[in-house]
Design a protein around this motif. Sequence first.
Motif, PDB file in Angstrom:
ATOM      1  N   GLY A  70       0.800  -1.214   0.000  1.00 24.52           N
ATOM      2  CA  GLY A  70       0.000   0.000   0.000  1.00 24.52           C
ATOM      3  C   GLY A  70       0.835   1.266   0.000  1.00 24.52           C
ATOM      4  O   GLY A  70       2.070   1.228  -0.094  1.00 24.52           O
ATOM      5  N   GLY A  71       0.165   2.387   0.136  1.00 22.58           N
ATOM      6  CA  GLY A  71       0.864   3.663   0.142  1.00 22.58           C
ATOM      7  C   GLY A  71       1.430   4.004  -1.231  1.00 22.58           C
ATOM      8  O   GLY A  71       1.240   3.271  -2.207  1.00 22.58           O
ATOM      9  N   ILE A  72       2.139   5.099  -1.289  1.00 25.78           N
ATOM     10  CA  ILE A  72       2.680   5.550  -2.569  1.00 25.78           C
ATOM     11  C   ILE A  72       3.805   4.638  -3.050  1.00 25.78           C
ATOM     12  O   ILE A  72       3.993   4.468  -4.258  1.00 25.78           O
ATOM     13  N   ILE A  73       4.521   4.009  -2.117  1.00 28.92           N
ATOM     14  CA  ILE A  73       5.567   3.060  -2.517  1.00 28.92           C
ATOM     15  C   ILE A  73       4.941   1.822  -3.136  1.00 28.92           C
ATOM     16  O   ILE A  73       5.429   1.285  -4.138  1.00 28.92           O
ATOM     17  N   GLY A  74       3.835   1.369  -2.556  1.00 25.89           N
ATOM     18  CA  GLY A  74       3.112   0.243  -3.137  1.00 25.89           C
ATOM     19  C   GLY A  74       2.573   0.560  -4.515  1.00 25.89           C
ATOM     20  O   GLY A  74       2.604  -0.287  -5.418  1.00 25.89           O
ATOM     21  N   GLU A  75       2.090   1.785  -4.695  1.00 24.61           N
ATOM     22  CA  GLU A  75       1.583   2.197  -6.009  1.00 24.61           C
ATOM     23  C   GLU A  75       2.693   2.181  -7.057  1.00 24.61           C
ATOM     24  O   GLU A  75       2.492   1.703  -8.186  1.00 24.61           O
ATOM     25  N   VAL A  76       3.849   2.694  -6.690  1.00 20.79           N
ATOM     26  CA  VAL A  76       4.981   2.709  -7.620  1.00 20.79           C
ATOM     27  C   VAL A  76       5.428   1.281  -7.933  1.00 20.79           C
ATOM     28  O   VAL A  76       5.754   0.952  -9.076  1.00 20.79           O
ATOM     29  N   SER A  77       5.436   0.433  -6.917  1.00 21.42           N
ATOM     30  CA  SER A  77       5.825  -0.954  -7.134  1.00 21.42           C
ATOM     31  C   SER A  77       4.818  -1.681  -8.035  1.00 21.42           C
ATOM     32  O   SER A  77       5.212  -2.469  -8.902  1.00 21.42           O
ATOM     33  N   GLU A  78       3.530  -1.406  -7.830  1.00 16.60           N
ATOM     34  CA  GLU A  78       2.510  -1.988  -8.710  1.00 16.60           C
ATOM     35  C   GLU A  78       2.746  -1.577 -10.165  1.00 16.60           C
ATOM     36  O   GLU A  78       2.660  -2.396 -11.088  1.00 16.60           O
ATOM     37  N   GLU A  79       3.019  -0.308 -10.359  1.00 16.27           N
ATOM     38  CA  GLU A  79       3.266   0.194 -11.710  1.00 16.27           C
ATOM     39  C   GLU A  79       4.528  -0.438 -12.295  1.00 16.27           C
ATOM     40  O   GLU A  79       4.595  -0.738 -13.494  1.00 16.27           O
ATOM     41  N   ALA A  80       5.529  -0.662 -11.434  1.00 20.73           N
ATOM     42  CA  ALA A  80       6.765  -1.296 -11.899  1.00 20.73           C
ATOM     43  C   ALA A  80       6.506  -2.724 -12.376  1.00 20.73           C
ATOM     44  O   ALA A  80       7.048  -3.152 -13.403  1.00 20.73           O
ATOM     45  N   VAL A  81       5.668  -3.460 -11.654  1.00 20.82           N
ATOM     46  CA  VAL A  81       5.332  -4.825 -12.060  1.00 20.82           C
ATOM     47  C   VAL A  81       4.597  -4.813 -13.396  1.00 20.82           C
ATOM     48  O   VAL A  81       4.869  -5.634 -14.286  1.00 20.82           O
ATOM     49  N   ARG A  82       3.675  -3.864 -13.552  1.00 19.08           N
ATOM     50  CA  ARG A  82       2.923  -3.770 -14.806  1.00 19.08           C
ATOM     51  C   ARG A  82       3.852  -3.463 -15.977  1.00 19.08           C
ATOM     52  O   ARG A  82       3.776  -4.104 -17.035  1.00 19.08           O
ATOM     53  N   ILE A  83       4.749  -2.502 -15.783  1.00 20.85           N
ATOM     54  CA  ILE A  83       5.684  -2.144 -16.852  1.00 20.85           C
ATOM     55  C   ILE A  83       6.608  -3.315 -17.169  1.00 20.85           C
ATOM     56  O   ILE A  83       6.895  -3.614 -18.334  1.00 20.85           O
ATOM     57  N   PHE A  84       7.067  -3.997 -16.117  1.00 23.63           N
ATOM     58  CA  PHE A  84       7.984  -5.129 -16.296  1.00 23.63           C
ATOM     59  C   PHE A  84       7.325  -6.247 -17.108  1.00 23.63           C
ATOM     60  O   PHE A  84       7.979  -6.911 -17.923  1.00 23.63           O
ATOM     61  N   SER A  85       6.035  -6.446 -16.905  1.00 19.26           N
ATOM     62  CA  SER A  85       5.338  -7.521 -17.621  1.00 19.26           C
ATOM     63  C   SER A  85       5.007  -7.142 -19.062  1.00 19.26           C
ATOM     64  O   SER A  85       4.878  -8.018 -19.914  1.00 19.26           O
ATOM     65  N   GLU A  86       4.902  -5.825 -19.330  1.00 19.30           N
ATOM     66  CA  GLU A  86       4.463  -5.400 -20.662  1.00 19.30           C
ATOM     67  C   GLU A  86       5.608  -4.942 -21.568  1.00 19.30           C
ATOM     68  O   GLU A  86       5.579  -5.174 -22.776  1.00 19.30           O
ATOM     69  N   GLN A  87       6.573  -4.244 -21.008  1.00 18.63           N
ATOM     70  CA  GLN A  87       7.644  -3.687 -21.846  1.00 18.63           C
ATOM     71  C   GLN A  87       8.961  -3.634 -21.083  1.00 18.63           C
ATOM     72  O   GLN A  87       9.313  -2.612 -20.508  1.00 18.63           O
ATOM     73  N   LYS A  88       9.670  -4.738 -21.088  1.00 16.79           N
ATOM     74  CA  LYS A  88      10.943  -4.800 -20.362  1.00 16.79           C
ATOM     75  C   LYS A  88      11.997  -3.874 -20.971  1.00 16.79           C
ATOM     76  O   LYS A  88      12.805  -3.290 -20.261  1.00 16.79           O
ATOM     77  N   ASN A  89      12.000  -3.767 -22.295  1.00 19.85           N
ATOM     78  CA  ASN A  89      13.035  -2.970 -22.962  1.00 19.85           C
ATOM     79  C   ASN A  89      12.977  -1.495 -22.573  1.00 19.85           C
ATOM     80  O   ASN A  89      14.006  -0.849 -22.406  1.00 19.85           O
ATOM     81  N   GLY A  90      11.767  -0.960 -22.446  1.00 18.00           N
ATOM     82  CA  GLY A  90      11.636   0.457 -22.089  1.00 18.00           C
ATOM     83  C   GLY A  90      11.299   0.662 -20.635  1.00 18.00           C
ATOM     84  O   GLY A  90      10.684   1.676 -20.271  1.00 18.00           O
ATOM     85  N   PHE A  91      11.709  -0.295 -19.782  1.00 15.72           N
ATOM     86  CA  PHE A  91      11.319  -0.238 -18.370  1.00 15.72           C
ATOM     87  C   PHE A  91      11.824   1.025 -17.687  1.00 15.72           C
ATOM     88  O   PHE A  91      11.087   1.690 -16.965  1.00 15.72           O
TER      89      PHE A  91
END
Length: 215
Positions: A70-91
């Motif tokens: 949770g919190g803003i760190i959790g939000e950033v981590s969630e977004e990081a997981v999404r980016i990692f799963s969709e576009q590793k090259n432009g992570f």
Amino acid sequence: MELLLKAAIEDLWIIAPILLCSVLTIAVAINRFYYYNKNKRDVVQFIPKLQKELARNNLDSAQNLSVQLGGIIGEVSEEAVRIFSEQKNGFSRSFDIASSLATRKLESHLTILGTIGGVCPFLGLFGTVVRILYTFQDLAVQGNQSAAVASGIASALIATALGLGVAIIAVVLYNYFQSMVKRFEDDFQLIKLLFLSFVDSNEEVVVNQPTNIAL
């Protein structure tokens, strides 16, 4: 006490803005203290857990860990997981955008404290100069009255004292909150480096895979 009352009555036009700045300082301080404490998380325990899930390539569990944090760190981590799963090259670029947006939320209202810290001393000094001018004008009309001059100058200095007091508090709070923002940014960078380590490892696996050449 009489001096303060005199200054409050005669210099209300300059003391009122300084008092308004003090109210804004208190309001921003309460808002930021509450926001930072609400979003504070223990990243030291979170990072190893996230690393284990990424090592297993279990992105769903990594996403759940981020939601639980949770919190803003959790939000950033969630977004990081999404980016990692969709576009590793432009992570890296995509994550920087997400972390910058989060930093904007953290820095919200801090410019108010910075502005108050820079303006309040000048407000107080301006009020003091104007009051001293009026004091010398009264002295020229009424004749040489040292007591009146001393009282007028003392009353004039109250505005400067108030302005400096509010400014000092605002600057101290501004610097403290900036250090809090820096801590959150360091946490974002830890998350970024963790994901980048897996991006790089995946690229190395692809590069090192043998290619079959048809003869």
